[in-house]
Design a protein around this motif. Structure first.
Motif, PDB file in Angstrom:
ATOM      1  N   THR A   9      -4.818  -3.082  -3.921  1.00  0.00           N
ATOM      2  CA  THR A   9      -4.223  -1.832  -4.347  1.00  0.00           C
ATOM      3  C   THR A   9      -5.303  -1.069  -5.163  1.00  0.00           C
ATOM      4  OG1 THR A   9      -3.701  -3.225  -6.593  1.00  0.00           O
ATOM      5  CG2 THR A   9      -2.024  -3.141  -5.018  1.00  0.00           C
ATOM      6  N   TYR A  10      -5.041   0.029  -5.695  1.00  0.00           N
ATOM      7  CA  TYR A  10      -6.020   0.984  -6.363  1.00  0.00           C
ATOM      8  C   TYR A  10      -6.407   0.020  -7.613  1.00  0.00           C
ATOM      9  CZ  TYR A  10      -8.207   4.706  -8.597  1.00  0.00           C
ATOM     10  OH  TYR A  10      -9.180   5.533  -9.194  1.00  0.00           O
ATOM     11  N   GLU A  75      -9.755  -2.540   2.008  1.00  0.00           N
ATOM     12  CA  GLU A  75      -8.723  -1.608   2.445  1.00  0.00           C
ATOM     13  C   GLU A  75      -7.808  -1.439   1.582  1.00  0.00           C
ATOM     14  OE1 GLU A  75      -5.107  -2.290   5.795  1.00  0.00           O
ATOM     15  OE2 GLU A  75      -6.879  -3.127   6.116  1.00  0.00           O
ATOM     16  N   ILE A  76      -7.728  -0.345   1.073  1.00  0.00           N
ATOM     17  CA  ILE A  76      -6.907   0.059  -0.101  1.00  0.00           C
ATOM     18  C   ILE A  76      -5.469   0.694   0.339  1.00  0.00           C
ATOM     19  CG2 ILE A  76      -6.591   1.693  -2.169  1.00  0.00           C
ATOM     20  CD1 ILE A  76      -9.207  -0.181  -2.064  1.00  0.00           C
ATOM     21  N   ILE A  77      -4.505   0.014  -0.264  1.00  0.00           N
ATOM     22  CA  ILE A  77      -3.083   0.280  -0.125  1.00  0.00           C
ATOM     23  C   ILE A  77      -2.841   1.385  -1.171  1.00  0.00           C
ATOM     24  CG2 ILE A  77      -0.702  -0.688  -0.326  1.00  0.00           C
ATOM     25  CD1 ILE A  77      -2.492  -2.250   1.912  1.00  0.00           C
ATOM     26  N   ASP A  78      -2.028   2.716  -0.208  1.00  0.00           N
ATOM     27  CA  ASP A  78      -1.658   3.678  -0.881  1.00  0.00           C
ATOM     28  C   ASP A  78      -0.154   3.389  -1.369  1.00  0.00           C
ATOM     29  OD1 ASP A  78      -0.734   6.193  -1.602  1.00  0.00           O
ATOM     30  OD2 ASP A  78      -0.545   7.137   0.370  1.00  0.00           O
ATOM     31  N   GLU A  79      -0.354   2.954  -2.869  1.00  0.00           N
ATOM     32  CA  GLU A  79       1.026   2.714  -3.083  1.00  0.00           C
ATOM     33  C   GLU A  79       1.953   3.913  -3.465  1.00  0.00           C
ATOM     34  OE1 GLU A  79       0.575  -0.877  -6.232  1.00  0.00           O
ATOM     35  OE2 GLU A  79      -1.221   0.365  -6.383  1.00  0.00           O
ATOM     36  N   ASP A  80       1.703   5.154  -3.432  1.00  0.00           N
ATOM     37  CA  ASP A  80       2.589   6.220  -3.512  1.00  0.00           C
ATOM     38  C   ASP A  80       3.357   6.312  -2.300  1.00  0.00           C
ATOM     39  OD1 ASP A  80       1.614   6.885  -5.972  1.00  0.00           O
ATOM     40  OD2 ASP A  80       0.024   8.116  -5.304  1.00  0.00           O
ATOM     41  N   GLY A  81       2.831   5.892  -0.891  1.00  0.00           N
ATOM     42  CA  GLY A  81       3.645   5.914  -0.106  1.00  0.00           C
ATOM     43  C   GLY A  81       4.576   4.579   0.609  1.00  0.00           C
ATOM     44  N   ILE A  82       4.711   3.621  -0.559  1.00  0.00           N
ATOM     45  CA  ILE A  82       5.366   2.636  -0.215  1.00  0.00           C
ATOM     46  C   ILE A  82       6.774   2.778  -0.221  1.00  0.00           C
ATOM     47  CG2 ILE A  82       6.053   0.497  -1.092  1.00  0.00           C
ATOM     48  CD1 ILE A  82       3.432   0.207  -2.267  1.00  0.00           C
ATOM     49  N   GLY A  90       2.131  -4.296  -1.724  1.00  0.00           N
ATOM     50  CA  GLY A  90       2.365  -3.037  -2.878  1.00  0.00           C
ATOM     51  C   GLY A  90       3.634  -3.074  -3.326  1.00  0.00           C
ATOM     52  N   LYS A 159       6.595   0.799  -6.181  1.00  0.00           N
ATOM     53  CA  LYS A 159       5.338  -0.008  -6.860  1.00  0.00           C
ATOM     54  C   LYS A 159       5.460  -0.149  -8.170  1.00  0.00           C
ATOM     55  CE  LYS A 159       2.960   4.347  -8.003  1.00  0.00           C
ATOM     56  NZ  LYS A 159       1.915   4.985  -8.069  1.00  0.00           N
TER      57      LYS A 159
END
Length: 159
Positions: A9-10, A75-82, A90, A159
């Motif tokens: 995650t970020y 590999e960063i997970i875009d938590e805003d798009g979960i 996430g 998230k």
């Protein structure tokens, strides 16, 4: 040989970057000072403090290499798009332990960030694997040493 991707995650990325900086700037300096002091005590062949400091130095250097490798392969997970429709890395999920009627809350993270005592479980753990791609209201069975444990997915918070 292809290196394994490190799913982060970020927040996990920032934590690893901070750890790396701390190891390189603070811990290296502390251990170098310990080694210098131990050398000043004379004969190194029977100097336990010197041996201990050298072991600590090796552990720090090993961790630095490990963290650098994780960051290189991050590999960063875009938590805003979960989505809150299905569980993914996430996701924050609320579960019900069916046997004990106990509610639990976990965040699904990559293995590098896993800290079950803090509510962060790896997507590669038995529970994490069982939860992946599941939806609210589903019953999930997880194999444990004492047998199967059933959890009901109460809610996918996001998230």
């Amino acid at each position: 040989m292809i290196e394994k991707r490190t799913v982060l995650t970020y927040e996990g990325l920032k934590n690893l970057e901070q750890e790396l900086q701390h190891l390189k700037i603070v811990r290296r300096k502390e251990v170098a000072e310990k080694i210098k002091e131990a050398r000043g005590q004379g004969d190194l062949s029977e100097n336990a403090e010197y041996d201990s400091a050298k072991e600590e130095q090796a552990e720090i250097e090993s961790r630095i290499l490990s963290v650098e490798k994780m960051l290189r392969n991050a590999e960063i997970i875009d938590e805003d798009g979960i989505s809150t429709d299905t569980i993914t890395i996430g996701s924050v999920v609320r579960l019900l332990d069916v046997e004990f009627s106990e509610e639990l809350e976990y965040k699904i993270v990559g293995s590098a960030e896993a800290a079950p005592d803090k509510g962060f479980i790896s997507n590669e753990s038995p529970l994490g694997l069982a939860l992946m791609n599941r939806s609210a209201e589903e019953i999930v069975e997880v194999s444990a040493p004492d047998g199967l444990i059933e959890y009901k997915v109460l809610e996918i918070v996001g998230k």
